[in-house]
Design an enzyme around this catalytic site. Structure first.
Site, PDB file in Angstrom:
ATOM      1  N   GLU A 199       0.257  -0.777   5.859  1.00  0.00           N
ATOM      2  CA  GLU A 199       1.301  -0.151   6.671  1.00  0.00           C
ATOM      3  C   GLU A 199       1.107   1.353   6.748  1.00  0.00           C
ATOM      4  OE1 GLU A 199       4.860   1.864   7.870  1.00  0.00           O
ATOM      5  OE2 GLU A 199       4.003   1.980   5.845  1.00  0.00           O
ATOM      6  N   ASP A 210       0.843  -1.193   0.000  1.00  0.00           N
ATOM      7  CA  ASP A 210       0.000   0.000   0.000  1.00  0.00           C
ATOM      8  C   ASP A 210       0.876   1.239   0.000  1.00  0.00           C
ATOM      9  OD1 ASP A 210       0.797  -0.552   2.710  1.00  0.00           O
ATOM     10  OD2 ASP A 210      -0.734   0.856   3.417  1.00  0.00           O
TER      11      ASP A 210
END
Length: 452
Positions: A157, A95
């Site tokens: 994250e 991500d």
């Protein structure tokens, strides 16, 4: 730890070099996927990114599954260890941060573009290059590494890894290893690799100040009645002394590594304007790596172009506090909250909400795995690595250390001081990236030679 002969080191270096065109092509394909994990963005793109990562791992012969435990999808790939060989777990995340304003970029954020030896694009460095470094190391070994390899690619994250504890609780046995490489940090400078051995912890709070039950005319009541914004500013100003050092009492602090880092380099890397001085006391690295810092990262207040002549009844701010690596976040929150309440002027009412928290990290960077990592860095770069700290917080590192207390935790990364992760024109230095891939391939080889 068994050393590698020159022939084997040269062979793996050559294999990585030959693989780099394909690795770079795959990195560009990953970076074209706008996998922003914030709720306000299209989460189908995060799913698409996870699927793309899974396909890359499957192509290397890994046993792959996509997992999620109430959050964004993560990908786990596994190659079992040969008889008697150890296993290594390699972490990265797929991500990315929001791109921000496209006008701030010199090329489209999700169209990776090469310029002057760097690859520009959101996620090109943080952390899709980390994903591809792991894959490059596998390709250097023809998909048959001499040790067991687990690859774990997280999908949230950038939004605090909220479901990571549940993933580690349910799927942790798939990731158990003697060594864990967490590839989400940086190197000291171009040409000098580093192991990150300390990370600051963090807490984030939202402070709301109230002085009135409704807004009133600033001319009629001003001078006698305090407004909430004035009170909030006084509270925030109390968080630092005149030197800019954090004024909250009772917080931990320690000394950072003694590495050469002067004000000129700080100004160059940070963009500090001419005439603007630094804040705090002690060495620059201590201020940035191992002492607490406090930043007001947002304020809710009337916008200038819409402001009325009004005493504001309510104002709020979001405050981010970075903590010494050994500081307990909950204890730090209590100290911060106590300070804020004690410095509320004129009896202003305060509400303090804990928004987020994360543990710091301090490694005992000794032992055969660390020796193997340093030797691999030295081979790849032709110079010895340094141990460094990071002022930022990576809470998942503490989560892995807690879940796998017997594993050697190696915090590495593909970034350099000019990567501008999270900002416009994020980029990856391609020459350094190849060295990262070589170092990881060599580390797998060294671990495979170290039989239990």
């Amino acid at each position: 730890m068994v050393d590698l002969d020159l022939q084997r080191r040269t062979e793996l270096t050559d294999r990585v070099h030959a693989a780099m065109p394909g690795v770079l092509s795959d990195l560009k394909d990953l970076a074209r996927i706008p996998s922003v994990s914030l709720d306000s963005f299209d989460q189908a793109e995060v799913d698409r990114s996870a699927a793309a990562v899974a396909a890359l791992l499957e192509a290397e012969g890994m046993q792959v599954q996509v997992v999620r435990e109430g959050g964004r999808p993560a990908v786990i790939g596994r190659i079992p260890a040969p008889e008697g060989a150890p296993t290594i777990t390699l972490y990265a995340h797929h991500d990315v941060q929001p791109p921000g304003d496209d006008a701030d970029w010199d090329s489209p954020p999700f169209e990776p573009t090469e310029r002057d030896g760097r690859l520009y694009g959101r996620g090109a460095a943080d952390d899709k290059a980390g994903v591809m470094a792991h894959i490059a190391a596998l390709r250097a070994h023809g998909g048959r590494p001499p040790c067991g390899v687990n690859i774990f690619v997280e999908g949230e994250e950038e939004i605090a890894s909220d479901s990571l504890p549940a993933i580690l609780d349910k799927h942790g046995e798939l990731l158990r290893a003697e060594a864990i490489v967490l590839a989400d940090s940086t190197n000291w400078e171009i040409g000098t690799p580093a192991l990150t051995t300390t990370l600051r912890g963090m807490i984030r709070v939202v402070v709301t100040v109230r002085t009135l039950d409704h807004g009133v005319h600033s001319g009629i009541f001003g001078g006698a009645v305090p407004d909430a914004l004035m009170a909030l500013i006084r509270v925030l100003a109390s968080l630092h002394d005149d030197a800019g050092t954090v004024a909250v009492q009772g917080l931990s602090a320690s000394e950072a590594s003694d590495l050469p880092y002067d004000e000129a380099r700080l100004r160059d890397e940070s963009g500090l304007l001419d005439g603007v001085g630094t804040v705090g006391t002690g060495s620059l690295l201590t201020r940035m790596w191992t002492k607490p810092s406090i930043t007001t990262i947002g304020i809710d207040a009337p916008a200038v172009d819409r402001a009325a002549n009004l005493l504001v009844p309510t104002a709020r701010a979001k405050v981010s506090m970075r903590l010494a690596p050994d500081q307990d976040p909950k204890a730090a929150y209590e100290l911060l909250a106590q300070h804020l309440r004690e410095h509320a002027p004129w009896g202003a009412q305060l509400d303090i909400q804990l928004d987020d928290e994360g543990e710091g990290f301090a490694a005992d960077a000794t032992g055969p795995v660390y020796d193997a990592a340093r030797a691999s860095f030295a081979d790849a770069w032709g110079t010895e690595p340094v141990d460094m700290g990071i002022g930022g917080s990576i809470p998942f590192v503490a989560a892995f250390a807690e879940r796998f207390p017997d594993a050697a935790i190696l915090v590495t990364g593909v970034e350099d001081p000019d990567s501008r992760a999270h900002g416009a024109n994020e980029s990856l230095h391609l020459g350094e990236f190849e060295k990262v891939c070589v170092a990881e391939a060599l580390l797998l080889e060294r671990l495979g030679e170290h039989r239990g």
